[in-house]
Design a protein around this motif. Structure first.
Motif, PDB file in Angstrom:
ATOM      1  N   SER A 135       0.826  -1.216   0.000  1.00  0.00           N
ATOM      2  CA  SER A 135       0.000   0.000   0.000  1.00  0.00           C
ATOM      3  C   SER A 135       0.858   1.263   0.000  1.00  0.00           C
ATOM      4  CB  SER A 135      -0.920  -0.001   1.215  1.00  0.00           C
ATOM      5  OG  SER A 135      -0.179   0.132   2.421  1.00  0.00           O
ATOM      6  N   ARG A 136       2.147   1.126   0.278  1.00  0.00           N
ATOM      7  CA  ARG A 136       3.036   2.291   0.331  1.00  0.00           C
ATOM      8  C   ARG A 136       4.108   2.220  -0.752  1.00  0.00           C
ATOM      9  NH1 ARG A 136       5.515   2.185   5.978  1.00  0.00           N
ATOM     10  NH2 ARG A 136       6.509   4.106   5.220  1.00  0.00           N
ATOM     11  N   ARG A 137       3.710   1.759  -1.912  1.00  0.00           N
ATOM     12  CA  ARG A 137       4.642   1.720  -3.035  1.00  0.00           C
ATOM     13  C   ARG A 137       5.119   3.132  -3.380  1.00  0.00           C
ATOM     14  NH1 ARG A 137       1.965  -2.452  -7.465  1.00  0.00           N
ATOM     15  NH2 ARG A 137       1.929  -4.302  -6.119  1.00  0.00           N
ATOM     16  N   THR A 138       6.423   3.271  -3.549  1.00  0.00           N
ATOM     17  CA  THR A 138       6.975   4.567  -3.940  1.00  0.00           C
ATOM     18  C   THR A 138       7.210   4.674  -5.434  1.00  0.00           C
ATOM     19  OG1 THR A 138       9.228   3.750  -3.523  1.00  0.00           O
ATOM     20  CG2 THR A 138       8.088   4.849  -1.700  1.00  0.00           C
ATOM     21  N   LEU A 139       7.223   3.534  -6.117  1.00  0.00           N
ATOM     22  CA  LEU A 139       7.443   3.538  -7.564  1.00  0.00           C
ATOM     23  C   LEU A 139       6.773   2.320  -8.174  1.00  0.00           C
ATOM     24  CD1 LEU A 139       8.906   4.601 -10.154  1.00  0.00           C
ATOM     25  CD2 LEU A 139      10.812   3.113  -9.524  1.00  0.00           C
ATOM     26  N   VAL A 140       5.990   2.531  -9.209  1.00  0.00           N
ATOM     27  CA  VAL A 140       5.393   1.444  -9.985  1.00  0.00           C
ATOM     28  C   VAL A 140       5.607   1.778 -11.459  1.00  0.00           C
ATOM     29  CG1 VAL A 140       3.322   0.119 -10.538  1.00  0.00           C
ATOM     30  CG2 VAL A 140       3.647   1.010  -8.220  1.00  0.00           C
ATOM     31  N   ARG A 141       6.339   0.924 -12.154  1.00  0.00           N
ATOM     32  CA  ARG A 141       6.620   1.181 -13.561  1.00  0.00           C
ATOM     33  C   ARG A 141       6.275  -0.082 -14.359  1.00  0.00           C
ATOM     34  NH1 ARG A 141      12.496   3.049 -14.393  1.00  0.00           N
ATOM     35  NH2 ARG A 141      11.634   4.877 -13.288  1.00  0.00           N
ATOM     36  N   THR A 142       5.258   0.025 -15.197  1.00  0.00           N
ATOM     37  CA  THR A 142       4.804  -1.101 -16.021  1.00  0.00           C
ATOM     38  C   THR A 142       5.054  -0.785 -17.477  1.00  0.00           C
ATOM     39  OG1 THR A 142       3.081  -1.608 -14.389  1.00  0.00           O
ATOM     40  CG2 THR A 142       2.872  -2.617 -16.567  1.00  0.00           C
ATOM     41  N   GLY A 143       5.702  -1.715 -18.174  1.00  0.00           N
ATOM     42  CA  GLY A 143       6.033  -1.498 -19.576  1.00  0.00           C
ATOM     43  C   GLY A 143       5.523  -2.618 -20.453  1.00  0.00           C
ATOM     44  N   GLY A 144       5.259  -2.302 -21.712  1.00  0.00           N
ATOM     45  CA  GLY A 144       4.786  -3.293 -22.665  1.00  0.00           C
ATOM     46  C   GLY A 144       3.932  -2.633 -23.724  1.00  0.00           C
ATOM     47  N   LEU A 145       3.933  -3.213 -24.928  1.00  0.00           N
ATOM     48  CA  LEU A 145       3.147  -2.652 -26.023  1.00  0.00           C
ATOM     49  C   LEU A 145       1.667  -2.649 -25.687  1.00  0.00           C
ATOM     50  CD1 LEU A 145       3.100  -1.571 -28.924  1.00  0.00           C
ATOM     51  CD2 LEU A 145       2.891  -3.951 -29.714  1.00  0.00           C
ATOM     52  N   PHE A 146       1.182  -3.752 -25.114  1.00  0.00           N
ATOM     53  CA  PHE A 146      -0.222  -3.857 -24.710  1.00  0.00           C
ATOM     54  C   PHE A 146      -0.289  -4.806 -23.525  1.00  0.00           C
ATOM     55  CE2 PHE A 146      -4.417  -5.949 -24.994  1.00  0.00           C
ATOM     56  CZ  PHE A 146      -5.209  -4.826 -24.797  1.00  0.00           C
ATOM     57  N   VAL A 147      -0.653  -4.257 -22.356  1.00  0.00           N
ATOM     58  CA  VAL A 147      -0.706  -5.048 -21.123  1.00  0.00           C
ATOM     59  C   VAL A 147      -2.159  -5.394 -20.839  1.00  0.00           C
ATOM     60  CG1 VAL A 147      -0.110  -5.159 -18.684  1.00  0.00           C
ATOM     61  CG2 VAL A 147       1.311  -3.827 -20.252  1.00  0.00           C
ATOM     62  N   THR A 148      -2.516  -6.661 -21.002  1.00  0.00           N
ATOM     63  CA  THR A 148      -3.890  -7.090 -20.741  1.00  0.00           C
ATOM     64  C   THR A 148      -4.162  -7.112 -19.245  1.00  0.00           C
ATOM     65  OG1 THR A 148      -3.315  -9.440 -20.616  1.00  0.00           O
ATOM     66  CG2 THR A 148      -3.799  -8.533 -22.807  1.00  0.00           C
ATOM     67  N   ARG A 149      -5.443  -7.210 -18.902  1.00  0.00           N
ATOM     68  CA  ARG A 149      -5.802  -7.268 -17.484  1.00  0.00           C
ATOM     69  C   ARG A 149      -5.200  -8.501 -16.829  1.00  0.00           C
ATOM     70  NH1 ARG A 149     -11.953  -8.188 -15.840  1.00  0.00           N
ATOM     71  NH2 ARG A 149     -11.358 -10.260 -16.587  1.00  0.00           N
ATOM     72  N   GLN A 150      -5.252  -9.637 -17.536  1.00  0.00           N
ATOM     73  CA  GLN A 150      -4.681 -10.864 -16.974  1.00  0.00           C
ATOM     74  C   GLN A 150      -3.168 -10.728 -16.790  1.00  0.00           C
ATOM     75  OE1 GLN A 150      -6.739 -10.705 -19.529  1.00  0.00           O
ATOM     76  NE2 GLN A 150      -8.587 -11.827 -18.890  1.00  0.00           N
ATOM     77  N   ALA A 151      -2.520 -10.079 -17.746  1.00  0.00           N
ATOM     78  CA  ALA A 151      -1.071  -9.881 -17.626  1.00  0.00           C
ATOM     79  C   ALA A 151      -0.752  -8.969 -16.448  1.00  0.00           C
ATOM     80  CB  ALA A 151      -0.512  -9.295 -18.918  1.00  0.00           C
ATOM     81  N   GLY A 152      -1.548  -7.908 -16.272  1.00  0.00           N
ATOM     82  CA  GLY A 152      -1.322  -7.004 -15.152  1.00  0.00           C
ATOM     83  C   GLY A 152      -1.474  -7.704 -13.813  1.00  0.00           C
ATOM     84  N   GLU A 153      -2.490  -8.566 -13.702  1.00  0.00           N
ATOM     85  CA  GLU A 153      -2.689  -9.309 -12.457  1.00  0.00           C
ATOM     86  C   GLU A 153      -1.535 -10.276 -12.207  1.00  0.00           C
ATOM     87  OE1 GLU A 153      -6.466 -11.133 -12.993  1.00  0.00           O
ATOM     88  OE2 GLU A 153      -7.620  -9.322 -12.518  1.00  0.00           O
ATOM     89  N   ALA A 154      -1.076 -10.926 -13.282  1.00  0.00           N
ATOM     90  CA  ALA A 154       0.052 -11.851 -13.142  1.00  0.00           C
ATOM     91  C   ALA A 154       1.315 -11.109 -12.724  1.00  0.00           C
ATOM     92  CB  ALA A 154       0.276 -12.600 -14.453  1.00  0.00           C
ATOM     93  N   LEU A 155       1.537  -9.919 -13.296  1.00  0.00           N
ATOM     94  CA  LEU A 155       2.708  -9.132 -12.923  1.00  0.00           C
ATOM     95  C   LEU A 155       2.657  -8.736 -11.454  1.00  0.00           C
ATOM     96  CD1 LEU A 155       3.055  -6.805 -16.057  1.00  0.00           C
ATOM     97  CD2 LEU A 155       4.652  -8.596 -15.344  1.00  0.00           C
ATOM     98  N   ASN A 156       1.483  -8.326 -10.986  1.00  0.00           N
ATOM     99  CA  ASN A 156       1.341  -7.949  -9.571  1.00  0.00           C
ATOM    100  C   ASN A 156       1.654  -9.118  -8.648  1.00  0.00           C
ATOM    101  OD1 ASN A 156       0.599  -5.262 -10.027  1.00  0.00           O
ATOM    102  ND2 ASN A 156      -1.564  -5.773 -10.237  1.00  0.00           N
TER     103      ASN A 156
END
Length: 239
Positions: A135-156
């Motif tokens: 809950s206290r993330r100081t930096l979140v950087r997500t990269g990719g041409l197209f990040v699907t919802r499933q991919a985002g959940e898997a990355l988290n």
């Protein structure tokens, strides 16, 4: 009598089987309700609430805490290798160190009357589960041409798991464990000071050893003569 027992053996077995299956189904439903059923308001919107909670006693003594900031990364590949994404996160974490004092027994306490020294052969310090504060993330950087919802959940999920693993490995590093043992020595010394003072040994010294240190001595024995429980048993009560 034997015939009567045989007659009831079948129905009793069936009843027991029904109870076992019913109990398993009830436990399964409770777990499903806890993990997957969404609690909602009257208007259908989801709510934030505690679904399940449990409190239990513990005999572990917290002796130190490691804190810091961790950087965690994860990658995800989908669409036959065409959709690649990654995520980098920085967030604070803490790890507590404990000693299970319930494992101490009279045989782990030895007393040297000449030097008035209590030697405590304590169980080793153990790090707890890392607490990564997402809950206290100081930096979140997500990269990719197209990040699907499933991919985002898997990355988290992967970022969280990698952070837990790295924090656990850092907590178990030899230099961190050595620091935690130093704090453990001080904490156990304070814990033993009260009964020693009550028995009239307020000026006694407490020496705490941990398993790795005792192993390193290659069997060398401390200069002790009397178990502590015998000393305390023969000490008159203080007035």
């Amino acid at each position: 009598m034997a015939d009567r027992l045989k007659r009831y053996a079948g129905p009793v077995a069936v009843a027991l089987l029904i109870l076992i299956v019913g109990g398993a189904m009830l436990v399964g439903w409770q777990r499903y309700n806890r993990d997957y059923v969404v609690s909602v308001e009257d208007d259908g919107s989801a709510v934030t609430k505690v679904i399940a909670a449990r409190i239990a006693g513990t005999s572990s003594l917290k002796v130190s805490e490691m804190s810091g900031t961790i950087q965690s990364t994860a990658q995800d590949v989908r669409g036959f290798g065409l959709l690649k994404s990654d995520q980098l996160v920085k967030m604070p974490f803490t790890v507590d160190y404990f000693v299970d004092v319930s494992r101490l027994s009279a045989s782990d306490l030895e007393w040297n009357p000449q030097t008035r020294t209590l030697i405590v052969h304590a169980p080793d310090v153990a790090p707890g589960r890392p607490n990564v504060d997402e809950s206290r993330r100081t930096l979140v950087r997500t990269g990719g041409l197209f990040v699907t919802r499933q991919a985002g959940e898997a990355l988290n999920r992967r970022v969280s798991a990698h952070a837990q693993q790295r924090a656990q490995a850092t907590a178990r590093a030899p230099e961190r464990m050595a620091q935690a043992r130093d704090y453990g020595r001080a904490a156990i010394g304070r814990l033993m000071a009260a009964p020693l003072a009550a028995a009239g040994f307020g000026d006694a010294q407490v020496v705490v050893t941990f398993p790795p240190e005792r192993t390193a001595r290659n069997g060398e024995q401390w200069d002790v003569t009397t178990p502590l429980n015998e000393v305390l048993a023969n000490t008159p009560p203080q007035r």
